[in-house]
Design a protein around this motif. Structure first.
Motif, PDB file in Angstrom:
ATOM      1  N   SER A 121       0.805  -1.225   0.000  1.00 40.11           N
ATOM      2  CA  SER A 121       0.000   0.000   0.000  1.00 40.11           C
ATOM      3  C   SER A 121       0.836   1.272   0.000  1.00 40.11           C
ATOM      4  O   SER A 121       0.428   2.281  -0.591  1.00 40.11           O
ATOM      5  N   VAL A 122       1.983   1.253   0.670  1.00 38.91           N
ATOM      6  CA  VAL A 122       2.789   2.475   0.777  1.00 38.91           C
ATOM      7  C   VAL A 122       3.298   2.941  -0.590  1.00 38.91           C
ATOM      8  O   VAL A 122       3.132   4.113  -0.942  1.00 38.91           O
ATOM      9  N   PRO A 123       3.931   2.074  -1.396  1.00 41.43           N
ATOM     10  CA  PRO A 123       4.334   2.536  -2.726  1.00 41.43           C
ATOM     11  C   PRO A 123       3.150   2.889  -3.620  1.00 41.43           C
ATOM     12  O   PRO A 123       3.272   3.751  -4.488  1.00 41.43           O
ATOM     13  N   VAL A 124       1.992   2.235  -3.402  1.00 45.37           N
ATOM     14  CA  VAL A 124       0.810   2.598  -4.187  1.00 45.37           C
ATOM     15  C   VAL A 124       0.387   4.022  -3.836  1.00 45.37           C
ATOM     16  O   VAL A 124       0.098   4.843  -4.727  1.00 45.37           O
ATOM     17  N   TYR A 125       0.367   4.339  -2.551  1.00 41.24           N
ATOM     18  CA  TYR A 125       0.013   5.696  -2.121  1.00 41.24           C
ATOM     19  C   TYR A 125       0.979   6.726  -2.708  1.00 41.24           C
ATOM     20  O   TYR A 125       0.554   7.780  -3.203  1.00 41.24           O
ATOM     21  N   ASN A 126       2.263   6.423  -2.682  1.00 43.21           N
ATOM     22  CA  ASN A 126       3.260   7.368  -3.178  1.00 43.21           C
ATOM     23  C   ASN A 126       3.232   7.529  -4.691  1.00 43.21           C
ATOM     24  O   ASN A 126       3.804   8.479  -5.224  1.00 43.21           O
ATOM     25  N   SER A 127       2.615   6.571  -5.380  1.00 40.01           N
ATOM     26  CA  SER A 127       2.527   6.669  -6.837  1.00 40.01           C
ATOM     27  C   SER A 127       1.286   7.427  -7.299  1.00 40.01           C
ATOM     28  O   SER A 127       1.130   7.696  -8.485  1.00 40.01           O
ATOM     29  N   MET A 128       0.399   7.790  -6.368  1.00 35.15           N
ATOM     30  CA  MET A 128      -0.847   8.461  -6.731  1.00 35.15           C
ATOM     31  C   MET A 128      -0.624   9.914  -7.135  1.00 35.15           C
ATOM     32  O   MET A 128       0.256  10.591  -6.588  1.00 35.15           O
ATOM     33  N   ARG A 129      -1.445  10.376  -8.060  1.00 33.72           N
ATOM     34  CA  ARG A 129      -1.381  11.767  -8.492  1.00 33.72           C
ATOM     35  C   ARG A 129      -1.942  12.684  -7.408  1.00 33.72           C
ATOM     36  O   ARG A 129      -1.395  13.753  -7.144  1.00 33.72           O
ATOM     37  N   ASN A 130      -3.015  12.247  -6.781  1.00 33.82           N
ATOM     38  CA  ASN A 130      -3.654  13.011  -5.705  1.00 33.82           C
ATOM     39  C   ASN A 130      -3.387  12.290  -4.388  1.00 33.82           C
ATOM     40  O   ASN A 130      -3.981  11.251  -4.105  1.00 33.82           O
ATOM     41  N   LYS A 131      -2.506  12.853  -3.556  1.00 34.97           N
ATOM     42  CA  LYS A 131      -2.087  12.184  -2.324  1.00 34.97           C
ATOM     43  C   LYS A 131      -2.819  12.707  -1.094  1.00 34.97           C
ATOM     44  O   LYS A 131      -2.349  12.502   0.030  1.00 34.97           O
ATOM     45  N   GLN A 132      -3.940  13.346  -1.275  1.00 38.07           N
ATOM     46  CA  GLN A 132      -4.707  13.796  -0.125  1.00 38.07           C
ATOM     47  C   GLN A 132      -5.264  12.591   0.637  1.00 38.07           C
ATOM     48  O   GLN A 132      -5.656  11.592   0.042  1.00 38.07           O
ATOM     49  N   MET A 133      -5.295  12.716   1.965  1.00 40.24           N
ATOM     50  CA  MET A 133      -5.736  11.595   2.799  1.00 40.24           C
ATOM     51  C   MET A 133      -7.179  11.186   2.506  1.00 40.24           C
ATOM     52  O   MET A 133      -7.519  10.006   2.530  1.00 40.24           O
ATOM     53  N   LYS A 134      -8.028  12.165   2.211  1.00 43.60           N
ATOM     54  CA  LYS A 134      -9.415  11.841   1.896  1.00 43.60           C
ATOM     55  C   LYS A 134      -9.491  10.977   0.647  1.00 43.60           C
ATOM     56  O   LYS A 134     -10.247   9.989   0.606  1.00 43.60           O
ATOM     57  N   GLN A 135      -8.698  11.319  -0.368  1.00 38.33           N
ATOM     58  CA  GLN A 135      -8.708  10.551  -1.607  1.00 38.33           C
ATOM     59  C   GLN A 135      -8.142   9.154  -1.385  1.00 38.33           C
ATOM     60  O   GLN A 135      -8.657   8.170  -1.917  1.00 38.33           O
ATOM     61  N   TRP A 136      -7.077   9.058  -0.599  1.00 39.50           N
ATOM     62  CA  TRP A 136      -6.484   7.758  -0.276  1.00 39.50           C
ATOM     63  C   TRP A 136      -7.476   6.892   0.498  1.00 39.50           C
ATOM     64  O   TRP A 136      -7.586   5.683   0.262  1.00 39.50           O
ATOM     65  N   GLY A 137      -8.232   7.510   1.393  1.00 38.23           N
ATOM     66  CA  GLY A 137      -9.254   6.773   2.126  1.00 38.23           C
ATOM     67  C   GLY A 137     -10.320   6.205   1.205  1.00 38.23           C
ATOM     68  O   GLY A 137     -10.763   5.067   1.375  1.00 38.23           O
ATOM     69  N   LEU A 138     -10.733   6.988   0.215  1.00 38.82           N
ATOM     70  CA  LEU A 138     -11.720   6.511  -0.754  1.00 38.82           C
ATOM     71  C   LEU A 138     -11.154   5.365  -1.591  1.00 38.82           C
ATOM     72  O   LEU A 138     -11.862   4.395  -1.899  1.00 38.82           O
ATOM     73  N   VAL A 139      -9.881   5.475  -1.963  1.00 37.33           N
ATOM     74  CA  VAL A 139      -9.240   4.438  -2.777  1.00 37.33           C
ATOM     75  C   VAL A 139      -9.220   3.104  -2.046  1.00 37.33           C
ATOM     76  O   VAL A 139      -9.643   2.067  -2.575  1.00 37.33           O
ATOM     77  N   VAL A 140      -8.723   3.111  -0.809  1.00 35.95           N
ATOM     78  CA  VAL A 140      -8.594   1.841  -0.074  1.00 35.95           C
ATOM     79  C   VAL A 140      -9.965   1.297   0.323  1.00 35.95           C
ATOM     80  O   VAL A 140     -10.162   0.073   0.376  1.00 35.95           O
ATOM     81  N   THR A 141     -10.932   2.188   0.592  1.00 42.24           N
ATOM     82  CA  THR A 141     -12.278   1.715   0.919  1.00 42.24           C
ATOM     83  C   THR A 141     -12.915   1.012  -0.277  1.00 42.24           C
ATOM     84  O   THR A 141     -13.468  -0.090  -0.149  1.00 42.24           O
ATOM     85  N   ALA A 142     -12.814   1.647  -1.456  1.00 39.33           N
ATOM     86  CA  ALA A 142     -13.362   1.027  -2.666  1.00 39.33           C
ATOM     87  C   ALA A 142     -12.654  -0.281  -2.982  1.00 39.33           C
ATOM     88  O   ALA A 142     -13.293  -1.274  -3.368  1.00 39.33           O
ATOM     89  N   GLY A 143     -11.343  -0.310  -2.826  1.00 36.10           N
ATOM     90  CA  GLY A 143     -10.576  -1.523  -3.109  1.00 36.10           C
ATOM     91  C   GLY A 143     -10.937  -2.664  -2.182  1.00 36.10           C
ATOM     92  O   GLY A 143     -11.150  -3.806  -2.622  1.00 36.10           O
ATOM     93  N   MET A 144     -11.043  -2.383  -0.887  1.00 39.47           N
ATOM     94  CA  MET A 144     -11.348  -3.440   0.079  1.00 39.47           C
ATOM     95  C   MET A 144     -12.790  -3.920  -0.028  1.00 39.47           C
ATOM     96  O   MET A 144     -13.075  -5.101   0.184  1.00 39.47           O
ATOM     97  N   ILE A 145     -13.712  -3.025  -0.374  1.00 43.66           N
ATOM     98  CA  ILE A 145     -15.102  -3.458  -0.569  1.00 43.66           C
ATOM     99  C   ILE A 145     -15.200  -4.368  -1.794  1.00 43.66           C
ATOM    100  O   ILE A 145     -15.943  -5.360  -1.798  1.00 43.66           O
ATOM    101  N   THR A 146     -14.436  -4.043  -2.838  1.00 43.39           N
ATOM    102  CA  THR A 146     -14.397  -4.931  -4.010  1.00 43.39           C
ATOM    103  C   THR A 146     -13.893  -6.311  -3.623  1.00 43.39           C
ATOM    104  O   THR A 146     -14.463  -7.337  -4.015  1.00 43.39           O
ATOM    105  N   CYS A 147     -12.810  -6.347  -2.851  1.00 46.40           N
ATOM    106  CA  CYS A 147     -12.277  -7.632  -2.381  1.00 46.40           C
ATOM    107  C   CYS A 147     -13.288  -8.354  -1.504  1.00 46.40           C
ATOM    108  O   CYS A 147     -13.400  -9.585  -1.557  1.00 46.40           O
ATOM    109  N   LEU A 148     -14.026  -7.583  -0.698  1.00 46.70           N
ATOM    110  CA  LEU A 148     -15.035  -8.183   0.176  1.00 46.70           C
ATOM    111  C   LEU A 148     -16.088  -8.930  -0.639  1.00 46.70           C
ATOM    112  O   LEU A 148     -16.472 -10.058  -0.293  1.00 46.70           O
ATOM    113  N   PHE A 149     -16.543  -8.325  -1.727  1.00 49.84           N
ATOM    114  CA  PHE A 149     -17.543  -8.982  -2.576  1.00 49.84           C
ATOM    115  C   PHE A 149     -16.982 -10.270  -3.190  1.00 49.84           C
ATOM    116  O   PHE A 149     -17.667 -11.296  -3.246  1.00 49.84           O
ATOM    117  N   VAL A 150     -15.735 -10.215  -3.654  1.00 51.55           N
ATOM    118  CA  VAL A 150     -15.123 -11.396  -4.271  1.00 51.55           C
ATOM    119  C   VAL A 150     -14.951 -12.511  -3.242  1.00 51.55           C
ATOM    120  O   VAL A 150     -15.337 -13.668  -3.483  1.00 51.55           O
TER     121      VAL A 150
END
Length: 454
Positions: A254-283
């Motif tokens: 996750s750390v290198p993924v965060y550092n590779s993002m164009r928008n590094k705001q914490m709110k945006q990072w929170g949305l990214v990981v929430t969407a990613g983990m919910i997708t994994c949850l469904f699978v």
């Protein structure tokens, strides 16, 4: 859990001199200082959607196969889903904490964030944990290869695999390991990881779809009679936690993924990981629920092993898993090798020129020893459940313990502003560390107990 992004996560070096040498030797550019600087400053920014895809890809993997058995251990669908939902809160918050600490410390890898936030000792413990985790996962990969190839051979040759020595499980593991995996593990560069990522995504989604479709195709005669609706004891619920931790563990990446993002705001990072983990949850939920309901208490640790070997759709799923695992092993090994190399250089403090001269020999020795040890252990530990339990305990450290410690240290560094939220975050960090330590202690004690009684 997949570690296709962990090569970047573990290959990066720290800010100190020994960390620079470790990064240098794992980098494809060891001949030119100019190339080194240009490689380190090169930053390919990704969009939020791209970051979500990377996070999902880093989490999904071979751990998918164990979720039906996890639901069985938890005591049914309701208990399994509730356990997942509760743990998901801490999983997502751990990812947000790591992004925040990476921003504060200006470090680009998981282990260096832990080192910068919690100190040298915690950093070394994190390095060791990553090395052991990748080593254990490599063992699990060999076991998966053996299980799936055994069933594939039975389907292809239409006979019992034990009839011929060249179709037996141990032989097929050794042949696949020596002819394919070892040559892929020796090179310093692993540029083929992008292809492994594509295979992993396709393979995991295919397995999920097949398991769900097979469940809805069940006839009344095929429906299992024994479907647990409650755990055998309240402690049995926690036995499913290592599998869930292993499946959702993408924190090292996750750390290198965060550092590779164009928008590094914490709110945006929170949305990214929430969407990613919910997708994994469904699978994971789709696979876990449908796989569990298809076989009930008779479901095996690897859900594909519960299906008949002559099923074509399942045979294709097995082939996908084998390809995913074969191509992912070298990436995991690279991650573990990079961490071991970094530890070696930190403690020996060799000169850079001497390190470069000896790098090739050291890399070959490390690879052969790693390969031989993981192969030998996989041949004599055929039960993947035991391996998943142990490495799931370590995954809990990456999800709970280290992020919790980072949060506590980050808050203590701001002790001048001890508001109600400050105390709440410190308590939350303590809770995370406690949960991670509990899961790790539980899996370790269970493994020791099972070895004693067996």
């Amino acid at each position: 859990m997949a570690l296709s992004a962990d090569a970047e996560a573990c290959g990066g070096g720290g800010r100190d001199e020994s960390g620079e040498r470790a990064w240098l030797l794992q980098s494809p550019s060891v001949e030119s200082g100019h190339q080194l600087e240009s490689a380190k400053t090169k930053n390919t920014e990704v969009s939020s959607v791209g970051a979500i895809f990377i996070v999902v890809n880093a989490a999904l993997g071979a751990g998918l196969l164990n979720f039906p058995a996890a639901f069985n251990m938890a005591g049914g669908v309701t208990a399994g889903m509730l356990l997942q939902m509760c743990m998901l809160i801490f999983i997502i918050s751990g990812l947000v904490i790591l992004g925040y600490c990476s921003q504060v410390s200006n470090e680009g890898t998981y282990q260096e964030v832990v080192r910068a936030s919690c100190g040298k000792v915690s950093g070394i413990l994190c390095d060791v944990a990553i090395a052991v985790y990748t080593f254990g996962t490599c063992i699990a990969f060999f076991i998966v290869i053996g299980d799936q190839l055994e069933s594939l051979m039975a389907a292809v040759f239409k006979e019992t695999v034990l009839d011929h020595w060249y179709l037996q499980r141990k032989f097929t593991i050794c042949v696949t390991a020596v002819l394919i995996i070892l040559p892929l593990s020796i090179p310093k560069e692993i540029g083929f990881q992008k292809y492994a990522s594509a295979f992993s995504v396709v393979g995991t989604w295919y397995v999920t779809i097949v398991v769900i479709v097979k469940y809805f195709m069940l006839t009344k005669e095929m429906t299992p009679t024994d479907i647990p609706t409650s755990a055998s004891s309240w402690t049995a619920v926690f036995n499913a936690m290592p599998t869930i931790c292993f499946g959702f563990q993408c924190h090292v990446s996750s750390v290198p993924v965060y550092n590779s993002m164009r928008n590094k705001q914490m709110k945006q990072w929170g949305l990214v990981v929430t969407a990613g983990m919910i997708t994994c949850l469904f699978v994971y939920t789709g696979t876990g629920v449908c796989g569990f309901l298809s076989f009930g208490s008779e479901v095996k640790q690897d859900v594909l092993m519960s299906y008949p070997s002559n099923d074509i759709a399942i045979a294709i799923a097995r082939a996908f898993i084998v390809v995913c695992v074969v191509t992912s092993y070298p990436i995991l090994h690279f991650c573990g090798r990079a961490v071991i190399e970094g530890l070696w250089l930190r403690f020996t403090r060799e000169q850079v020129d001497l390190c470069v001269i000896r790098e090739r020999r050291r890399r070959i020795i490390q690879t052969v020893v790693w390969f031989t040890a993981t192969l030998a252990l996989a041949l004599f530990i055929p039960d993947i459940g035991k391996v998943i339990s142990l490495i799931g305990g370590l995954a809990a450290c990456f999800i709970f313990v280290f992020p919790g410690l980072c949060l506590i240290r980050a808050q203590l560094s701001e002790s001048d502003n001890q508001s109600a939220s400050w105390h709440a975050l410190v308590v939350y960090g303590v809770v995370m560390v406690t949960i991670g330590a509990f899961v790790f202690a539980l899996t370790t004690s269970n493994s020791i107990y099972q070895d004693v009684i067996s």
